[in-house]
Design an enzyme around this catalytic site. Sequence first.
Site: not given
Length: 386
Positions: A93, A166, A239, A365
Amino acid sequence: MTDPLNLLDIASTLPQEERDIQETVARFAADRLRPGIREWYESGIFPRELAPEFGKLGVLGMHLDGYGCAGVSALGYGLACLELEAADSGFRSFVSVQGSLAMYSIHRYGSDEQKAEWLPRMAAGEAIGCFGLTEPDFGSDPGGMRTRAVRDGADWVLDGTKMWITNGSIADVATVWARTEDGIRGFLVPAGTPGFTARSLGHKLSLRASVTAELVFDRVRLPGSALLPLARGLSAPLSCLNEARFGILFGAVGAARDSIECALDYAKTRTQFGKPIAGFQLTQRKLADMAISANCAMLLAQHLADLKDRGTIRSEQISTGKLNNVREALAIARECRTILGGSGITTEYAPLRHANNLESVLTYEGTSEVHTLVVGQALTGIPAYR
């Protein structure tokens, strides 16, 4: 057989350069990550001091070109993610957010000055980045974000909150997405900017060896140069997310492989009813099913890497890989825990730690539900989001 991915002899199909990358990252993980992961996970700590070591290893922004980045293939990047997540999802991550979100957003959408200022330091691990898209009330629907940036002369004034970020509280710069009169735009917000605060979120049951934070922007004044000039609309942050999701679909295979390796080793040495439990049919069925699933996930990841290296990959294909591989890895980690019995609930063994981490990976995500709908729209031509 110690590596379950040897079932189909997948390693023999990899180009030598990519195999060398994988082996280098695997050695780093064995020497620097695995010895400390139990303590870091139990303590809820991400070892920030490792950032320069990740930089020296060359994995930060490794799939980007220039500015100190290695420019490796998609397959090479994916194999690095596999080995990092085999140690712990927190490490993958960190590398994923640094390289595929924070650095990629600057690399693709930033000005030459922004690239020169941030990318070399981020590639070296001297500066850490984060990516502020998700908000407390807008996760799967980022287009509804409430964070706003308003022009004030030559400056911008930023207000809002981002959640589940994160690297957020250890970042030197945040890529922040906000609604403006011109639509959604991206901004670079350095740590320490007046009005910008980052608070680490504690009491986590998952991704404990990773920093998760809330970002708050209270009339944060930014110069015009903070705007990412080429990022316009929601397609820009999405993107970036596709770049990160690609690393995830390899990383999940790493968590699955590590879980099977642990269960396989345990099953060969744990004796019940006069023989190793690996000799019982039910255990062998579990191991066989999991090894087949992991090998199929790896082949899918390699195929998508080939498409990405050819420049033909589509978003629904990345969604397919993320949805399948994380879902399969989570099922594998849980099943491996059953082979370990009561011992499997301790941090001495990796599968339940991987399963806890993968519960977050399944959601972030792009949730499994959202990726299912992406695939569904590709098949039917009908968007089912609303």
